[in-house]
Write a protein that holds these residues in place. Structure first.
Motif, PDB file in Angstrom:
ATOM      1  N   VAL A 105       0.882  -1.171   0.000  1.00  0.00           N
ATOM      2  CA  VAL A 105       0.000   0.000   0.000  1.00  0.00           C
ATOM      3  C   VAL A 105       0.919   1.220   0.000  1.00  0.00           C
ATOM      4  CG1 VAL A 105      -1.872   1.230   1.151  1.00  0.00           C
ATOM      5  CG2 VAL A 105      -1.735  -1.273   1.297  1.00  0.00           C
ATOM      6  N   LEU A 106       1.058   1.846  -1.158  1.00  0.00           N
ATOM      7  CA  LEU A 106       2.067   2.883  -1.354  1.00  0.00           C
ATOM      8  C   LEU A 106       1.435   4.272  -1.436  1.00  0.00           C
ATOM      9  CD1 LEU A 106       4.160   1.064  -4.124  1.00  0.00           C
ATOM     10  CD2 LEU A 106       4.422   0.921  -1.642  1.00  0.00           C
ATOM     11  N   GLU A 107       2.073   5.226  -0.800  1.00  0.00           N
ATOM     12  CA  GLU A 107       1.634   6.612  -0.902  1.00  0.00           C
ATOM     13  C   GLU A 107       2.358   7.255  -2.087  1.00  0.00           C
ATOM     14  OE1 GLU A 107      -0.907   7.723   0.713  1.00  0.00           O
ATOM     15  OE2 GLU A 107      -1.004   5.792   1.770  1.00  0.00           O
ATOM     16  N   GLY A 108       1.612   7.578  -3.104  1.00  0.00           N
ATOM     17  CA  GLY A 108       2.203   8.156  -4.302  1.00  0.00           C
ATOM     18  C   GLY A 108       1.444   9.382  -4.736  1.00  0.00           C
ATOM     19  N   LEU A 139       0.956   7.580 -12.649  1.00  0.00           N
ATOM     20  CA  LEU A 139       0.984   7.189 -11.252  1.00  0.00           C
ATOM     21  C   LEU A 139       2.453   7.139 -10.851  1.00  0.00           C
ATOM     22  CD1 LEU A 139      -1.682   4.328 -11.219  1.00  0.00           C
ATOM     23  CD2 LEU A 139      -1.981   6.726 -10.588  1.00  0.00           C
ATOM     24  N   VAL A 140       2.812   7.922  -9.859  1.00  0.00           N
ATOM     25  CA  VAL A 140       4.212   8.042  -9.451  1.00  0.00           C
ATOM     26  C   VAL A 140       4.339   7.539  -8.015  1.00  0.00           C
ATOM     27  CG1 VAL A 140       6.181   9.604  -9.268  1.00  0.00           C
ATOM     28  CG2 VAL A 140       4.357  10.093 -10.919  1.00  0.00           C
ATOM     29  N   PHE A 141       5.285   6.625  -7.787  1.00  0.00           N
ATOM     30  CA  PHE A 141       5.484   6.046  -6.460  1.00  0.00           C
ATOM     31  C   PHE A 141       6.931   5.595  -6.330  1.00  0.00           C
ATOM     32  CE2 PHE A 141       3.933   2.826  -9.366  1.00  0.00           C
ATOM     33  CZ  PHE A 141       4.806   1.764  -9.185  1.00  0.00           C
ATOM     34  N   THR A 142       7.330   5.282  -5.107  1.00  0.00           N
ATOM     35  CA  THR A 142       8.704   4.889  -4.824  1.00  0.00           C
ATOM     36  C   THR A 142       8.740   3.501  -4.195  1.00  0.00           C
ATOM     37  OG1 THR A 142       9.379   7.192  -4.509  1.00  0.00           O
ATOM     38  CG2 THR A 142      10.804   5.500  -3.551  1.00  0.00           C
ATOM     39  N   TYR A 148       9.166   5.323  -9.577  1.00  0.00           N
ATOM     40  CA  TYR A 148       8.609   4.740 -10.805  1.00  0.00           C
ATOM     41  C   TYR A 148       7.438   5.599 -11.262  1.00  0.00           C
ATOM     42  CZ  TYR A 148      11.483   0.781  -9.537  1.00  0.00           C
ATOM     43  OH  TYR A 148      12.561  -0.014  -9.211  1.00  0.00           O
ATOM     44  N   ARG A 149       7.291   5.680 -12.580  1.00  0.00           N
ATOM     45  CA  ARG A 149       6.250   6.504 -13.189  1.00  0.00           C
ATOM     46  C   ARG A 149       5.556   5.646 -14.245  1.00  0.00           C
ATOM     47  NH1 ARG A 149       5.558  12.088 -13.906  1.00  0.00           N
ATOM     48  NH2 ARG A 149       7.395  12.383 -12.576  1.00  0.00           N
ATOM     49  N   LEU A 150       4.285   5.290 -13.983  1.00  0.00           N
ATOM     50  CA  LEU A 150       3.540   4.416 -14.876  1.00  0.00           C
ATOM     51  C   LEU A 150       2.359   5.156 -15.482  1.00  0.00           C
ATOM     52  CD1 LEU A 150       3.427   1.097 -12.787  1.00  0.00           C
ATOM     53  CD2 LEU A 150       5.256   1.989 -14.226  1.00  0.00           C
ATOM     54  N   ASN A 151       2.080   4.880 -16.747  1.00  0.00           N
ATOM     55  CA  ASN A 151       0.971   5.527 -17.447  1.00  0.00           C
ATOM     56  C   ASN A 151      -0.364   4.923 -17.015  1.00  0.00           C
ATOM     57  OD1 ASN A 151       2.810   5.627 -20.594  1.00  0.00           O
ATOM     58  ND2 ASN A 151       2.919   6.977 -18.844  1.00  0.00           N
ATOM     59  N   ALA A 152      -1.346   5.784 -16.758  1.00  0.00           N
ATOM     60  CA  ALA A 152      -2.702   5.341 -16.418  1.00  0.00           C
ATOM     61  C   ALA A 152      -3.690   6.069 -17.317  1.00  0.00           C
ATOM     62  CB  ALA A 152      -3.018   5.635 -14.955  1.00  0.00           C
ATOM     63  N   PHE A 153      -4.812   5.411 -17.605  1.00  0.00           N
ATOM     64  CA  PHE A 153      -5.821   6.093 -18.408  1.00  0.00           C
ATOM     65  C   PHE A 153      -7.168   6.058 -17.717  1.00  0.00           C
ATOM     66  CE2 PHE A 153      -5.197   1.817 -20.215  1.00  0.00           C
ATOM     67  CZ  PHE A 153      -6.484   1.287 -20.230  1.00  0.00           C
ATOM     68  N   ASP A 154      -8.042   6.966 -18.133  1.00  0.00           N
ATOM     69  CA  ASP A 154      -9.361   7.110 -17.517  1.00  0.00           C
ATOM     70  C   ASP A 154     -10.293   6.006 -17.979  1.00  0.00           C
ATOM     71  OD1 ASP A 154      -9.036   9.470 -15.973  1.00  0.00           O
ATOM     72  OD2 ASP A 154      -9.099  10.657 -17.804  1.00  0.00           O
ATOM     73  N   THR A 155     -11.117   5.546 -17.064  1.00  0.00           N
ATOM     74  CA  THR A 155     -12.171   4.608 -17.405  1.00  0.00           C
ATOM     75  C   THR A 155     -13.315   4.834 -16.421  1.00  0.00           C
ATOM     76  OG1 THR A 155     -12.657   2.277 -17.899  1.00  0.00           O
ATOM     77  CG2 THR A 155     -11.331   2.725 -15.940  1.00  0.00           C
ATOM     78  N   VAL A 156     -14.409   4.129 -16.613  1.00  0.00           N
ATOM     79  CA  VAL A 156     -15.550   4.196 -15.700  1.00  0.00           C
ATOM     80  C   VAL A 156     -15.907   2.776 -15.295  1.00  0.00           C
ATOM     81  CG1 VAL A 156     -17.970   4.831 -15.413  1.00  0.00           C
ATOM     82  CG2 VAL A 156     -16.437   6.326 -16.717  1.00  0.00           C
ATOM     83  N   LEU A 202      -2.108  10.343  -3.869  1.00  0.00           N
ATOM     84  CA  LEU A 202      -2.938   9.184  -4.186  1.00  0.00           C
ATOM     85  C   LEU A 202      -2.343   7.945  -3.524  1.00  0.00           C
ATOM     86  CD1 LEU A 202      -5.307   8.029  -5.916  1.00  0.00           C
ATOM     87  CD2 LEU A 202      -3.610   7.624  -7.708  1.00  0.00           C
ATOM     88  N   THR A 203      -3.187   7.164  -2.860  1.00  0.00           N
ATOM     89  CA  THR A 203      -2.759   5.880  -2.307  1.00  0.00           C
ATOM     90  C   THR A 203      -2.892   4.810  -3.372  1.00  0.00           C
ATOM     91  OG1 THR A 203      -3.433   6.502  -0.064  1.00  0.00           O
ATOM     92  CG2 THR A 203      -3.161   4.158  -0.513  1.00  0.00           C
ATOM     93  N   ILE A 204      -1.830   4.051  -3.594  1.00  0.00           N
ATOM     94  CA  ILE A 204      -1.801   3.012  -4.623  1.00  0.00           C
ATOM     95  C   ILE A 204      -1.691   1.673  -3.910  1.00  0.00           C
ATOM     96  CG2 ILE A 204      -0.612   2.163  -6.676  1.00  0.00           C
ATOM     97  CD1 ILE A 204       0.565   5.032  -6.955  1.00  0.00           C
ATOM     98  N   ASP A 205      -2.794   0.929  -3.883  1.00  0.00           N
ATOM     99  CA  ASP A 205      -2.855  -0.349  -3.160  1.00  0.00           C
ATOM    100  C   ASP A 205      -2.739  -1.492  -4.154  1.00  0.00           C
ATOM    101  OD1 ASP A 205      -3.277  -2.499  -1.536  1.00  0.00           O
ATOM    102  OD2 ASP A 205      -5.163  -1.779  -0.671  1.00  0.00           O
ATOM    103  N   PHE A 206      -1.540  -2.044  -4.291  1.00  0.00           N
ATOM    104  CA  PHE A 206      -1.320  -3.130  -5.233  1.00  0.00           C
ATOM    105  C   PHE A 206      -1.924  -4.444  -4.761  1.00  0.00           C
ATOM    106  CE2 PHE A 206       2.004  -0.326  -7.015  1.00  0.00           C
ATOM    107  CZ  PHE A 206       1.705  -0.463  -8.359  1.00  0.00           C
TER     108      PHE A 206
END
Length: 250
Positions: A105-108, A139-142, A148-156, A202-206
């Motif tokens: 659970v990363l804080e990014g 999405l940027v996190f350590t 690391y910087r990963l591309n994300a796209f919008d969806t619903v 943003l919190t990134i919970d893998f």
């Protein structure tokens, strides 16, 4: 009087999420139910529903699709047939996953990019061709001191605005689904209008990483992780693979 009510833990929430995932993939329009995806030739009219349903049971679900043909740029009309008596539904046993791990659970942050930015995504059923998808941000996190910087796209999803991450890591093909995994995140609320380069925490919970729909049905056409979304380490969190009965293959 001291309350004996149990306070839910993160592991409890993870178990509930896993139950909801199982319910979703086994639903009448869940990925396991998809038995047919058909596309008309580019520029041709949609197939009549009665024709598409020929040979299918009355309880089968019918839905329509649209896309742009990669080669010609013309619109393509398609449809899908969903059946809860599908072979995949009958053979499905469970989704194997890692135990909940708070370390993933990363804080990014979510960093907005230029509106015109698109990234070519190869899809599993497109024989190496790519479809350009608009990327709304990074999405940027350590991890272990490396950013690391990963591309994300919008969806619903479920009527809620989401960010979708398509990523790979060193577990793919050995411990997890070979073509990579997905992660859906609630798009963060913005206290102000963001401009390209601006970011919001943003919190990134893998732990919520999922096997993509193509792991449940060979009639799905999932995007594959672009090179910039392939992590150089093993990310042991979230779903691993779909477990089917012995002898069954998609």
């Amino acid at each position: 009087m001291v309350s004996t009510q149990t306070i839910p833990t993160a592991s409890d929430a993870y178990a509930e999420w896993a139950r909801a995932r199982r319910q979703a993939v086994t639903a009448p329009q869940g990925a396991l139910s998809l038995v047919l995806t058909h596309w008309s030739a580019p520029g041709e009219p949609a197939v009549d529903e009665a024709v598409a349903r020929d040979g299918q049971p009355d309880e089968a679900l019918f839905t329509r699709l649209q896309r742009t043909d990669i080669d010609t740029g013309l619109p393509q009309e398609g449809y899908r047939i969903w059946r809860q008596d599908s072979p995949a539904q009958q053979a499905f046993e469970d989704i194997d996953r890692y135990p909940y791990d708070p370390a993933w659970v990363l804080e990014g942050r979510f960093e907005l990019v230029d509106e015109q930015r698109v990234v070519p995504f190869e899809h599993i059923r497109d024989a190496g061709a790519t479809r350009s998808l608009p990327v709304s941000g990074d999405l940027v996190f350590t991890v272990d001191g490396t950013e690391y910087r990963l591309n994300a796209f919008d969806t619903v999803s479920g009527g809620t605005a989401k960010l979708q991450l398509v990523f790979g890591d060193r577990t793919n093909g050995a411990e997890t689904y070979g073509a990579g995994r997905f992660l859906f995140l609630d798009r963060p609320a913005e206290s102000r209008a963001l401009r390209p380069g601006d970011s919001v925490a943003l919190t990134i919970d893998f732990n919520l990483a999922t096997v993509p729909p193509c792991g449940f049905s060979n009639q799905m056409n999932c995007p594959l992780p672009p090179l910039q979304n392939r992590l150089p380490f093993a990310l042991r969190a979230g779903e691993k693979t779909v477990r089917f009965a012995d002898g069954f293959t998609l």
